[in-house]
Write a protein that holds these residues in place. Structure first.
Motif, PDB file in Angstrom:
ATOM      1  N   THR A  99      41.574  31.576  38.330  1.00 18.05           N
ATOM      2  CA  THR A  99      42.175  32.660  39.096  1.00 18.05           C
ATOM      3  C   THR A  99      43.405  33.161  38.341  1.00 18.05           C
ATOM      4  OG1 THR A  99      43.498  31.108  40.411  1.00 18.05           O
ATOM      5  CG2 THR A  99      41.399  31.828  41.348  1.00 18.05           C
TER       6      THR A  99
ATOM      7  N   ASN B 196      39.695  37.796  41.086  1.00 15.88           N
ATOM      8  CA  ASN B 196      39.824  37.114  42.376  1.00 15.88           C
ATOM      9  C   ASN B 196      40.671  37.971  43.317  1.00 15.88           C
ATOM     10  OD1 ASN B 196      42.039  35.587  40.457  1.00 15.88           O
ATOM     11  ND2 ASN B 196      42.870  35.980  42.505  1.00 15.88           N
TER      12      ASN B 196
ATOM     13  N   THR C 197      45.722  33.157  47.139  1.00 17.07           N
ATOM     14  CA  THR C 197      44.528  33.137  46.302  1.00 17.07           C
ATOM     15  C   THR C 197      43.686  31.905  46.589  1.00 17.07           C
ATOM     16  OG1 THR C 197      45.697  34.312  44.541  1.00 17.07           O
ATOM     17  CG2 THR C 197      43.724  33.107  43.914  1.00 17.07           C
TER      18      THR C 197
ATOM     19  N   SER D 228      43.461  42.580  44.868  1.00 16.47           N
ATOM     20  CA  SER D 228      42.904  41.602  43.954  1.00 16.47           C
ATOM     21  C   SER D 228      43.352  41.875  42.527  1.00 16.47           C
ATOM     22  CB  SER D 228      41.369  41.644  44.032  1.00 16.47           C
ATOM     23  OG  SER D 228      40.906  42.993  44.061  1.00 16.47           O
TER      24      SER D 228
ATOM     25  N   HIS E 250      43.183  38.344  46.858  1.00 19.65           N
ATOM     26  CA  HIS E 250      44.201  37.554  47.547  1.00 19.65           C
ATOM     27  C   HIS E 250      44.592  38.138  48.905  1.00 19.65           C
ATOM     28  CE1 HIS E 250      46.480  39.993  44.387  1.00 19.65           C
ATOM     29  NE2 HIS E 250      46.788  40.597  45.535  1.00 19.65           N
TER      30      HIS E 250
END
Length: 437
Positions: A322, A288, A308, A126, A290
């Motif tokens: 994001t 965020n 994402t 992330s 991924h």
């Protein structure tokens, strides 16, 4: 009266290895209930399907990119034969990540089950951003260099939060992982993980962006998940590739693994911001992941491998923004998701690669001075890693063009690069070798 197999047959139940469990149940309750006993009969084994269609939202400009896309298409075609999958997509940053049939980086797969192999061993990899309005980029880069840790091993001076540690003992997947989770808290690992410092294009404020996953904790949880999934695979679908084995979501294993993933997610978020806080008092922040699995309102599981989430409400702590890093010499994009149905609600996670690390080295690519001129580029272990230079990644401008063309995200701001820290080529001069000298 004691029931026997003959009684089960007379009740219309087909003989099989399940008779033993059925007889134990029938004799315990004193009756044969064929409908209730059917739960002991395993479902029929699922074979591979002929393959679902998938969206390939990527274009090739060079020969290397064309070869890359051919390989992505091939692996997606095999992946989409997995019987419990419902949809799939590959984004502009897609590149192969294993044997044929393995979900590629930049891949999305929707399933009725949970596939540990589709979030990979770097679970919850992330990116997180914090701003430091009253500090210079040089000051923040120096501070995070002192605060973070790259390379193998862990540290003992930054324990994980107690409220997170308290959740480990009650889950069968995490009960034995508290020690390594604690030891690796406050570290970032190696590979493409980084601490990137720059300034917001919109305001000039200094910003720190970190990129890492769940370290040894995630790796061990992944192995446990893969082992459990393979046990189910042998029962449910032996033809399915091991890399695509699944855990039924409504099974005790599936429910426990899903809870374990949420503990790991909380750990990873806390890890990012512990490093940010150690670098100084921050202001605005968001993050965020991924490499993760998301459950949407349709009850299905959306696996993003280097992808994402770009749909509303993808997590309780989600914002509408994001991050999409490209390479150490290019801005980190701050984007707003478009929830494009063709991309199954995902956007790219970065630039992706056209060449493996081995091929990049074989061609003699990578010029540190030329590719990072004007930037404060640091390698924590002392030796530059040429396979993390901009030349190792897809063309950033081309990735941005395809993000716009396929309507995958709206870029609303950028973090203009000042400098970054990466692990470096620690394997050539391992820190513990120095300690022994």
């Amino acid at each position: 009266m004691t029931f026997t197999g003959k009684d089960l047959i007379e009740a219309g139940i087909k003989p099989g290895s399940w008779f033993r469990a059925m007889l134990e149940e029938a004799n315990a309750v004193g009756a044969i209930d064929p409908e209730a006993l059917k739960r002991f009969i395993p479902p029929p084994k699922l074979g591979l399907t002929s393959g679902l269609p998938f969206a390939l939202l990527a274009e090739a400009e060079t020969e290397d990119e064309e070869i890359n896309l051919v390989n992505v298409r091939e692996t997606m075609e095999v992946l989409m034969r997995t019987p419990v999958l419902k949809a799939g997509a590959a984004l502009p940053d897609s590149c192969p990540a294993g044997s044929v049939g393995t979900i590629p980086v930049g891949g999305v797969a929707v399933s009725e089950a949970i596939h540990p192999g589709m979030h990979s061993d770097d679970i919850c990899c992330s990116v997180a951003l914090s701003t430091y309005p009253d500090r210079s980029p040089a000051d923040v880069l120096d501070a995070v260099h002192q605060a973070t840790h790259f390379g193998p091993g862990g540290r003992d001076d930054m324990p994980m939060p107690r409220d997170i540690a308290a959740k480990f003992p009650d889950n069968p997947f995490t009960a034995d992982l508290a020690e390594i989770a604690d030891h690796h808290f406050g570290t970032q690992g190696d590979g493409n993980h980084f601490a990137f410092v720059g300034t917001l294009a919109s305001s000039g404020e200094t910003a720190l962006v970190t990129h890492h996953g769940s370290r040894g904790f995630g790796s061990k949880l992944y192995r446990a998940g893969m082992k459990t999934a393979d046990t189910w695979r042998k029962k449910l679908s032996p033809e399915t590739l091991k890399c695509n084995a699944w855990i039924p979501a409504d099974s005790p294993d599936g429910e426990a693994y899903w809870r374990a993933l949420q503990i790991l997610r909380e750990w990873t978020r806390a890890n990012h911001f512990a490093i940010h806080d150690a670098a100084g008092k921050a202001q605005d922040r968001f993050w965020n992941e991924h490499n993760f699995v998301f459950r949407r309102s349709d009850g299905l599981f959306y696996h993003g491998k280097g992808a994402t989430p770009a749909f509303d409400g993808w997590a309780e702590d989600a914002t509408d923004l994001t991050l999409i890093p490209l390479n150490m010499a290019e801005p980190v994009l701050i984007a707003r998701g478009r929830n494009n149905p063709n991309a199954l609600g995902f956007s790219p996670h970065g630039a992706g690669r056209n060449l493996s690390r081995t091929e990049h080295r074989r061609r003699g690519l990578g010029d540190l001075e030329a590719e990072t001129r004007g930037l404060d580029t640091r390698f924590y272990c002392g030796i530059p890693d040429s396979t993390e230079l901009p030349s190792a990644y897809k063309n950033a401008a081309e990735v941005r063009r395809q993000i716009a063309k396929f309507d995958l995200a709206e870029v609303v701001d950028e973090v203009i690069p000042y400098g970054c820290i990466m692990a470096g080529d620690w394997d050539r001069d391992m820190p513990w070798r120095k300690n022994r000298a």
